[in-house]
Structure formats: structure tokens, C-alpha cells
Design an enzyme around this catalytic site. Sequence first.
Site, PDB file in Angstrom:
ATOM      1  N   LYS A 126       0.863  -1.191   0.000  1.00  0.00           N
ATOM      2  CA  LYS A 126       0.000   0.000   0.000  1.00  0.00           C
ATOM      3  C   LYS A 126       0.894   1.234   0.000  1.00  0.00           C
ATOM      4  O   LYS A 126       2.032   1.180   0.487  1.00  0.00           O
ATOM      5  CB  LYS A 126      -0.888   0.024   1.248  1.00  0.00           C
ATOM      6  CG  LYS A 126      -2.061   0.969   1.149  1.00  0.00           C
ATOM      7  CD  LYS A 126      -3.254   0.354   0.436  1.00  0.00           C
ATOM      8  CE  LYS A 126      -4.366   1.357   0.208  1.00  0.00           C
ATOM      9  NZ  LYS A 126      -5.564   0.743  -0.381  1.00  0.00           N
ATOM     10  N   ASP A 166      -6.928   4.613  -4.732  1.00  0.00           N
ATOM     11  CA  ASP A 166      -7.579   4.471  -3.419  1.00  0.00           C
ATOM     12  C   ASP A 166      -8.200   5.839  -3.143  1.00  0.00           C
ATOM     13  O   ASP A 166      -8.344   6.647  -4.080  1.00  0.00           O
ATOM     14  CB  ASP A 166      -6.570   4.070  -2.322  1.00  0.00           C
ATOM     15  CG  ASP A 166      -7.264   3.694  -1.013  1.00  0.00           C
ATOM     16  OD1 ASP A 166      -7.994   2.697  -0.996  1.00  0.00           O
ATOM     17  OD2 ASP A 166      -7.113   4.420  -0.009  1.00  0.00           O
TER      18      ASP A 166
HETATM   19  P1  NDP Z   1     -13.375   7.914  -2.695  1.00  0.00           P
HETATM   20  O1  NDP Z   1     -12.331   8.906  -2.379  1.00  0.00           O
HETATM   21  O2  NDP Z   1     -13.868   7.758  -4.095  1.00  0.00           O
HETATM   22  O3  NDP Z   1     -14.664   8.138  -1.773  1.00  0.00           O
HETATM   23  C1  NDP Z   1     -14.640   8.163  -0.391  1.00  0.00           C
HETATM   24  C2  NDP Z   1     -15.966   8.746   0.044  1.00  0.00           C
HETATM   25  O4  NDP Z   1     -16.104   8.642   1.432  1.00  0.00           O
HETATM   26  C3  NDP Z   1     -16.091  10.220  -0.318  1.00  0.00           C
HETATM   27  O5  NDP Z   1     -17.408  10.485  -0.721  1.00  0.00           O
HETATM   28  C4  NDP Z   1     -15.769  10.913   0.984  1.00  0.00           C
HETATM   29  O6  NDP Z   1     -16.347  12.192   1.141  1.00  0.00           O
HETATM   30  C5  NDP Z   1     -16.403   9.953   1.947  1.00  0.00           C
HETATM   31  N1  NDP Z   1     -15.845  10.091   3.285  1.00  0.00           N
HETATM   32  C6  NDP Z   1     -14.551  10.215   3.632  1.00  0.00           C
HETATM   33  N2  NDP Z   1     -14.446  10.335   4.951  1.00  0.00           N
HETATM   34  C7  NDP Z   1     -15.716  10.279   5.430  1.00  0.00           C
HETATM   35  C8  NDP Z   1     -16.277  10.354   6.708  1.00  0.00           C
HETATM   36  N3  NDP Z   1     -15.500  10.492   7.784  1.00  0.00           N
HETATM   37  N4  NDP Z   1     -17.628  10.252   6.824  1.00  0.00           N
HETATM   38  C9  NDP Z   1     -18.422  10.109   5.744  1.00  0.00           C
HETATM   39  N5  NDP Z   1     -17.943  10.065   4.505  1.00  0.00           N
HETATM   40  C10 NDP Z   1     -16.618  10.144   4.352  1.00  0.00           C
HETATM   41  O7  NDP Z   1     -12.813   6.519  -2.142  1.00  0.00           O
HETATM   42  P2  NDP Z   1     -13.278   5.069  -2.526  1.00  0.00           P
HETATM   43  O8  NDP Z   1     -14.739   5.004  -2.733  1.00  0.00           O
HETATM   44  O9  NDP Z   1     -12.371   4.556  -3.586  1.00  0.00           O
HETATM   45  O10 NDP Z   1     -12.866   4.299  -1.202  1.00  0.00           O
HETATM   46  C11 NDP Z   1     -13.733   4.196  -0.074  1.00  0.00           C
HETATM   47  C12 NDP Z   1     -13.215   3.122   0.844  1.00  0.00           C
HETATM   48  O11 NDP Z   1     -13.157   1.873   0.141  1.00  0.00           O
HETATM   49  C13 NDP Z   1     -11.789   3.331   1.403  1.00  0.00           C
HETATM   50  O12 NDP Z   1     -11.731   2.741   2.687  1.00  0.00           O
HETATM   51  C14 NDP Z   1     -10.939   2.524   0.437  1.00  0.00           C
HETATM   52  O13 NDP Z   1      -9.696   2.143   1.024  1.00  0.00           O
HETATM   53  C15 NDP Z   1     -11.835   1.339   0.206  1.00  0.00           C
HETATM   54  N6  NDP Z   1     -11.569   0.563  -0.992  1.00  0.00           N
HETATM   55  C16 NDP Z   1     -11.614   1.154  -2.228  1.00  0.00           C
HETATM   56  C17 NDP Z   1     -11.382   0.405  -3.351  1.00  0.00           C
HETATM   57  C18 NDP Z   1     -11.523   0.973  -4.721  1.00  0.00           C
HETATM   58  O14 NDP Z   1     -11.408   0.209  -5.694  1.00  0.00           O
HETATM   59  N7  NDP Z   1     -11.802   2.253  -4.882  1.00  0.00           N
HETATM   60  C19 NDP Z   1     -10.999  -1.021  -3.257  1.00  0.00           C
HETATM   61  C20 NDP Z   1     -11.071  -1.563  -1.916  1.00  0.00           C
HETATM   62  C21 NDP Z   1     -11.316  -0.774  -0.837  1.00  0.00           C
HETATM   63  P3  NDP Z   1     -15.800  13.489   0.368  1.00  0.00           P
HETATM   64  O15 NDP Z   1     -16.466  13.430  -0.975  1.00  0.00           O
HETATM   65  O16 NDP Z   1     -16.270  14.606   1.221  1.00  0.00           O
HETATM   66  O17 NDP Z   1     -14.324  13.361   0.311  1.00  0.00           O
END
Ligand code: NDP
Length: 448
Positions: A126, A166
Site C-alpha cells: 500500500k 484508493d
Molecule cells: P473515494 O475517495 O472515491 O470516496 C470516499 C468517500 O467517502 C467520499 O465520498 C468521501 O467524502 C467519503 N468520506 C470520507 N471520509 C468520510 C467520513 N468520515 N464520513 C463520511 N464520509 C466520508 O474513495 P473510494 O470510494 O475509492 O474508497 C472508499 C473506501 O473503500 C476506502 O476505505 C478505500 O480504502 C476502500 N476501498 C476502495 C477500493 C476501490 O477500488 N476504490 C478497493 C477496496 C477498498 P468526500 O467526498 O467529502 O471526500
Amino acid sequence: MGYVDEVLESLKKKNASEPEFLQAAEEVLDSLRPVVEANEAVYRREAILERITEPDRQIKFRVPWVDDKGQVQVNIGYRVQFNNAIGPYKGGIRLHPSVNIGIIKFLGFEQIFKNSLTSLPIGGGKGGSDFDPKGKSDREIMAFCQSFISELYKYIGADTDVPAGDIGTGAREIGYMFGMYKKLHGTYEGVLTGKGLSYGGSLARTEATGYGLLYITEELFKAHGQSLSGKTIAVSGAGNVAIYATQKAQQLGAKVVTCSDSTGWIYDPEGIDVELLREVKEVKRARLTEYAAARKSAEYHEKKNGEHGVWSIKCDIALPCATQNELDLEDAKQLVANGVTAVCEGANMPTTIDATKYLQDNNVWFIGGKAANAGGVATSALEMSQNSERLSWSFEEVDSKLQQIMVNIFHNIDDAAKRYGCEGNYVAGANIAGFEKVVNAMLAQGVC
Ligand code: NDP
């Protein structure tokens, strides 16, 4: 003291300043007790637990870049190459101000087991930086990404370490990093995944984590003689995972009624309008207030400390898809009181350990992120395969392979839990199934 407890004690002493890593290590090692006890003499002699909890290496570097005002900014870059017993290191790059070595280590450690569960040949790693992409211009993002990769390129490669996206790293950032790698290294190779479709990306990679989450959730319900049709789902997050989880859930006949971002959350009893959500978050990169302004049925709530947010809404299934530790014990109690049937993690470690235990103790079917969100990295590995054979597969071909992988993961973790006397504990099943494959490879390869 047993072997697991000895190693946990020693980890606590050595990594006192890394709470997220300790949390992940404790969660994994604790659930491995049955398999460790059954093989204690060999594992102790070979120091398996000490070796699997210490990264092969940690790389930390300076990332200087120039902002739009001509000011030089300096961020810290990290890459943790944790374990390559079963394949090249593989894991995303997180760009977020909260990033530190403990967070990257926790994510890299979890990645070992997740990648193993996919049944594909990928090891665990990572990376990331404390750089905050929010509010930066395209030029600033490019300047940062180029600087980041101009140091990291020395340590990665198609057969060495293949980073991906990520939080904060999407197709735009991967494109800038890939371009700079190609220039510096002089080779056109599958060194990063999540690439654009015109230069080596895979169809269905964008959708993969969210779709995979729903495929495994569907298989879980099937195993219990039920389906997703007609179920109400609470999703958190509004990013890549949340959006495509919502889309697939709706395709499978369920209704998703919530989403959230870091400043607020939406309750939409008529069901989230996924196209509108994509427009607001993927195209405009705006706040959820814009979603609420465009949709009559939606209620917008400011995020307030101590409130349950999306977890206060009555639902059959909860899918945390935002970030680590976003579903705590109080949230778990609220979900159980509201009659939740299942919680499946789209994000990495979104549920605290005590909340997980509470859900399991209250007979909620719980699948942790290592299994439930493995569809993203699995499809990244399919992107690597396509790059190696210089071919591109159709969306349907990738999607059907993804679906099969997620179905297999469910049955592997279910079987592993049954073999070690903890039927229905899919967290233990996932850790055991992922661990067994990596440990067998480590034992076969000797002390290295
Ligand atoms: P993104 O950056 O696309 O989205 C993250 C989302 O979560 C955003 O909408 C963000 O809000 C929101 N967020 C962040 N912090 C908080 C919080 N404290 N409370 C509520 N909402 C919050 O990331 P991903 O969707 O790619 O990733 C999400 C999770 O999934 C992470 O844990 C990542 O490690 C995991 N993951 C992702 C993979 C992938 O293929 N993308 C694969 C496997 C795991 P804002 O828009 O305000 O930033």
C-alpha cells in the site's frame, strides 16, 4: 502466554504510535487463533507471525511540488511493501491529509489477506501521501503526481509492485503517474492499475469494488435462502465504492436510501438517484447539498459529532463504503435495534472491533472488507493479466470473472470458518483462508 498473545504484546511495544496498524493486526491475529494453535510448533519455529506482521520494507520520501502561486510545497510519500510470497506487491495509493505510516501499514497488512482471497497471484502492499487533492487545480494535481512517482518509480514495476487507486487517487491521478513512470523508465508496462481505457485500463475496473460488494452480499443471502430483492440498504460514502455499490444494489432489486460524504449525509426514502449522485460527485466534484437541491425526496443532514448519520436509518443491510472506523459500537447498537440483517464492508476497516463483535454477537451476518471489497483488487489483477497478454477483454467478460471470484470468496471463507469450528464467522473465515495460502507459500520458500 500463547504464541498469538506473545506476538501481539511485542507488536504493541514496537508499534505504539501506530494505532490503526495495531487494530488491524489484533483483529487478524485474534481470529487466527484456531489455525495457529493447530500448527503452533511449526509456526513458532519458522517465526511465521513475526514475519507476516513485519513489512518486507517501508519506503518514505519527500514529495516537493510547486503550487499555482509559485510556492514550493512539500508532502511525504510512503510505500509499504508488506509481503510478496504469492505475487508482486499490489495495493492502492491513498492521497489524504490523514495519511501516515501507521495507516499505510494497516492497509498494506490487510491487503496481504485480501489479495490472497482473490485466488490471483498478488502480494500485499500500500502507498500514499498526506497530500490533500481537495481544492487543487488540475495542474497542481499533475505536479504532485509527477513528483510522487519520480521517486517511487525506482521501487515499482509490472513484476515487482503494481500500485493502484484508493481514496483521492482516481483515473486522473493514475494517468499522470503512469505518464511520468513511462517517461522515466522508458518502458510501456502494466505498472499501475486503474488506468484509462485508451492506455491499458480494464473495462469494469471502475465499477468493480462496488459491484463485487453486492455480488458477495447476494451470495451471502442466497446461502441463507434469501435474496436482495426488496431489501432496504443504507450505504455510507459517495465515492467510487459507494456509487457503484448503489448502482448494482438497485440492479439486483434492492433500494438504497442513504449516502454520505465527509461533511453531511442524505436520506432519500424513494431510493438514491445514482445518475444524479454520479453527476454531483464524479463530474462536478461537489458537495451532497447539490444532490439534495436537485431532488425533492432527499433530506440533507449536516454531519454532527456523536450522531449516527446514515446508521440511524432503518435498513435490512448496511454497507459502509467511506472510510476506516466510521461505524462504531453506538452505531452498531442502533442498527441492531432497527433490525439489520447484514453488514458488509465496502471500505477498509470501517467497523470498529467492538462494533463488529456486537454485530456478530447479535446474529448479524457480517462480512469484513478483506473479503467484501476484494473485487477491486481482483479486477486490478485482471487488468494486469490483460496488460501482460496485450489484449482487452469485454465488460461482460471481466464482470463475469469478477462475479465468479466473489462467489468463490464467499464459499472459501464460509468453508474455512466451518473447518475451524466457527461457522458463520466470516471475519475469521476470511482471515484464515487468506492466511493459509500465504503461509504455505512462505513455508515453501524458506526463510527469506
Ligand atoms: P473515494 O475517495 O472515491 O470516496 C470516499 C468517500 O467517502 C467520499 O465520498 C468521501 O467524502 C467519503 N468520506 C470520507 N471520509 C468520510 C467520513 N468520515 N464520513 C463520511 N464520509 C466520508 O474513495 P473510494 O470510494 O475509492 O474508497 C472508499 C473506501 O473503500 C476506502 O476505505 C478505500 O480504502 C476502500 N476501498 C476502495 C477500493 C476501490 O477500488 N476504490 C478497493 C477496496 C477498498 P468526500 O467526498 O467529502 O471526500
